[in-house]
Write a protein that holds these residues in place. Structure first.
Motif, PDB file in Angstrom:
ATOM      1  N   VAL A  85       0.821  -1.370   0.001  1.00 24.41           N
ATOM      2  CA  VAL A  85       0.354   0.304  -0.295  1.00 24.41           C
ATOM      3  C   VAL A  85       0.807   1.272   0.167  1.00 24.41           C
ATOM      4  CG1 VAL A  85      -1.642   1.037   0.864  1.00 24.41           C
ATOM      5  CG2 VAL A  85      -2.079  -1.218   0.936  1.00 24.41           C
ATOM      6  N   GLY A  86       0.790   2.296  -0.853  1.00 22.42           N
ATOM      7  CA  GLY A  86       1.494   3.852  -1.012  1.00 22.42           C
ATOM      8  C   GLY A  86       1.297   4.653   0.019  1.00 22.42           C
ATOM      9  N   SER A  87       0.056   4.705  -0.260  1.00 22.03           N
ATOM     10  CA  SER A  87      -0.325   6.212   0.212  1.00 22.03           C
ATOM     11  C   SER A  87      -0.842   5.989   1.716  1.00 22.03           C
ATOM     12  CB  SER A  87      -1.993   6.660  -0.210  1.00 22.03           C
ATOM     13  OG  SER A  87      -3.001   5.757   0.537  1.00 22.03           O
ATOM     14  N   ALA A  88      -0.556   7.226   2.405  1.00 25.51           N
ATOM     15  CA  ALA A  88      -0.953   7.078   4.067  1.00 25.51           C
ATOM     16  C   ALA A  88      -2.459   6.831   4.495  1.00 25.51           C
ATOM     17  CB  ALA A  88      -0.231   8.433   4.843  1.00 25.51           C
ATOM     18  N   GLN A  89      -3.613   7.214   3.597  1.00 28.69           N
ATOM     19  CA  GLN A  89      -4.617   6.997   4.066  1.00 28.69           C
ATOM     20  C   GLN A  89      -4.567   5.607   3.532  1.00 28.69           C
ATOM     21  OE1 GLN A  89      -2.928   9.317   1.802  1.00 28.69           O
ATOM     22  NE2 GLN A  89      -3.803  11.842   1.927  1.00 28.69           N
ATOM     23  N   GLU A  90      -4.358   5.032   2.548  1.00 32.58           N
ATOM     24  CA  GLU A  90      -4.987   4.231   2.627  1.00 32.58           C
ATOM     25  C   GLU A  90      -4.333   2.745   3.727  1.00 32.58           C
ATOM     26  OE1 GLU A  90      -7.197   1.177   0.889  1.00 32.58           O
ATOM     27  OE2 GLU A  90      -7.586   2.929   0.564  1.00 32.58           O
ATOM     28  N   ARG A  91      -2.549   3.134   4.073  1.00 33.49           N
ATOM     29  CA  ARG A  91      -2.271   2.357   5.294  1.00 33.49           C
ATOM     30  C   ARG A  91      -3.148   2.722   6.809  1.00 33.49           C
ATOM     31  NH1 ARG A  91       2.455   4.789   3.512  1.00 33.49           N
ATOM     32  NH2 ARG A  91       2.190   6.004   5.008  1.00 33.49           N
ATOM     33  N   PRO A 138       2.447   8.040  12.026  1.00 35.11           N
ATOM     34  CA  PRO A 138       3.755   8.230  10.910  1.00 35.11           C
ATOM     35  C   PRO A 138       2.514   8.657   9.860  1.00 35.11           C
ATOM     36  CG  PRO A 138       5.037   7.514  11.238  1.00 35.11           C
ATOM     37  CD  PRO A 138       4.338   6.701  12.225  1.00 35.11           C
ATOM     38  N   SER A 139       1.312   7.898   9.463  1.00 34.64           N
ATOM     39  CA  SER A 139       0.821   8.032   8.478  1.00 34.64           C
ATOM     40  C   SER A 139      -0.150   9.154   9.066  1.00 34.64           C
ATOM     41  CB  SER A 139      -0.038   6.567   8.197  1.00 34.64           C
ATOM     42  OG  SER A 139       1.113   5.554   7.705  1.00 34.64           O
ATOM     43  N   ALA A 140      -0.500   8.504  10.352  1.00 37.08           N
ATOM     44  CA  ALA A 140      -1.494  10.068  10.621  1.00 37.08           C
ATOM     45  C   ALA A 140      -1.267  11.174  10.732  1.00 37.08           C
ATOM     46  CB  ALA A 140      -1.979   9.571  12.464  1.00 37.08           C
ATOM     47  N   PHE A 141      -0.096  11.758  10.798  1.00 41.15           N
ATOM     48  CA  PHE A 141       0.735  12.839  11.104  1.00 41.15           C
ATOM     49  C   PHE A 141       0.656  13.084   9.454  1.00 41.15           C
ATOM     50  CE2 PHE A 141       2.750  12.148  14.544  1.00 41.15           C
ATOM     51  CZ  PHE A 141       1.874  13.458  15.753  1.00 41.15           C
ATOM     52  N   GLU A 142       0.562  12.313   8.428  1.00 40.01           N
ATOM     53  CA  GLU A 142       0.500  12.594   7.130  1.00 40.01           C
ATOM     54  C   GLU A 142      -0.673  13.109   6.100  1.00 40.01           C
ATOM     55  OE1 GLU A 142       2.244  10.451   4.108  1.00 40.01           O
ATOM     56  OE2 GLU A 142       3.604   9.171   5.360  1.00 40.01           O
ATOM     57  N   VAL A 143      -1.905  12.396   7.429  1.00 38.56           N
ATOM     58  CA  VAL A 143      -2.938  13.161   6.728  1.00 38.56           C
ATOM     59  C   VAL A 143      -3.854  13.804   7.695  1.00 38.56           C
ATOM     60  CG1 VAL A 143      -5.595  11.273   6.915  1.00 38.56           C
ATOM     61  CG2 VAL A 143      -3.454  10.289   6.187  1.00 38.56           C
ATOM     62  N   ILE A 144      -3.501  14.333   8.681  1.00 38.73           N
ATOM     63  CA  ILE A 144      -4.475  14.776   8.900  1.00 38.73           C
ATOM     64  C   ILE A 144      -4.316  16.199   8.601  1.00 38.73           C
ATOM     65  CG2 ILE A 144      -4.095  13.752  11.812  1.00 38.73           C
ATOM     66  CD1 ILE A 144      -2.144  15.842  12.617  1.00 38.73           C
ATOM     67  N   ALA A 145      -5.390  17.352   8.925  1.00 42.51           N
ATOM     68  CA  ALA A 145      -5.045  18.775   8.065  1.00 42.51           C
ATOM     69  C   ALA A 145      -3.594  19.473   8.573  1.00 42.51           C
ATOM     70  CB  ALA A 145      -5.837  19.406   7.813  1.00 42.51           C
ATOM     71  N   VAL A 198     -10.979   8.787   7.338  1.00 44.70           N
ATOM     72  CA  VAL A 198     -10.013   9.216   6.761  1.00 44.70           C
ATOM     73  C   VAL A 198      -9.607  10.304   6.444  1.00 44.70           C
ATOM     74  CG1 VAL A 198      -7.462   8.986   6.364  1.00 44.70           C
ATOM     75  CG2 VAL A 198      -8.469   7.128   7.336  1.00 44.70           C
ATOM     76  N   ALA A 199     -10.483  10.172   5.534  1.00 47.55           N
ATOM     77  CA  ALA A 199     -10.590  11.181   4.278  1.00 47.55           C
ATOM     78  C   ALA A 199     -11.332  12.930   5.339  1.00 47.55           C
ATOM     79  CB  ALA A 199     -11.595  10.925   2.728  1.00 47.55           C
TER      80      ALA A 199
END
Length: 210
Positions: A85-91, A138-145, A198-199
């Motif tokens: 899985v590539g994107s943080a959202q999908e992870r 780390p993925s959560a930090f990539e996703v948040i606004a 997540v979105a």
């Protein structure tokens, strides 16, 4: 390993703790945590009723060891699923599906994994949870606004956990049908719902305009 009278494998060459953990998970799948006894775990591994206590101080210690094994298995399922899985959202969305798949495979093991009393008394379970959160942060930090901080990242993970456990509860209650037969379909549904959640965390917070 030698087969027992029930067709299961007994321990061999000092592997009694692992055999007792396996027996514990089998028993909990069949009769739940309340029906579990150390004596039955000993019987299934073909040892004396007192033998488990040479490795585990009491019933809860054996349950905690079984919960820790479920935690390892859940982590392995997640890492296997997310490997490509590539994107943080999908992870992050994949977490929900991983919980469902773990529940279908291990059923009662999820109950002991999230038992609050057990977790409070056994720091190794708390540490296992922290390690899983650290894997996801780390993925959560990539996703948040933009502009949101650690509190928002943790809130996102809490929301994912709640969503995943909701699907797990409905799966094990039989709402969707036989858990083993429908597990993959429910995992897909849970992942889809997690994507939406997540979105939403990628949107700026604060009062709406107008």
């Amino acid at each position: 390993m030698a087969p027992t009278r029930r067709g299961r494998a007994t321990y061999h060459h000092g592997d009694l703790p692992a055999a007792l953990v396996r027996a514990t998970l089998e028993i909990i799948d069949e009769v739940g945590v309340r029906g579990f006894s150390v004596a039955e775990a000993a019987r299934r591994t073909c040892v004396s009723p007192g033998a488990p206590y040479r490795h585990f101080a009491d019933r809860d210690a054996l349950l905690a060891a079984a919960a820790l094994e479920v935690s390892r298995r859940l982590r392995a399922i997640y890492l296997e699923t997310v490997a490509e899985v590539g994107s943080a959202q999908e992870r992050l969305a994949t977490v929900a599906g991983s919980f469902v798949r773990a529940a279908a495979r291990y059923r009662g093991g999820l109950d002991i994994l999230f038992a609050p009393g057990l977790r409070a008394a056994h720091p190794e379970l708390q540490e296992s949870s922290r390690e899983f959160v650290a894997l996801l942060l780390p993925s959560a930090f990539e996703v948040i606004a933009p502009g949101e901080g650690a509190e928002a990242a943790v809130a996102l993970l809490d929301a994912l956990n709640a969503l995943a456990r909701g699907y797990v509860a409905q799966l094990l209650e039989g709402k969707f049908g036989d858990p083993e037969e429908v597990a993959e379909d429910v995992a897909t549904r849970a992942t889809r719902a997690a994507r939406v959640l997540v979105a939403g965390y990628g949107l700026p917070s604060g009062p709406a305009d107008g």
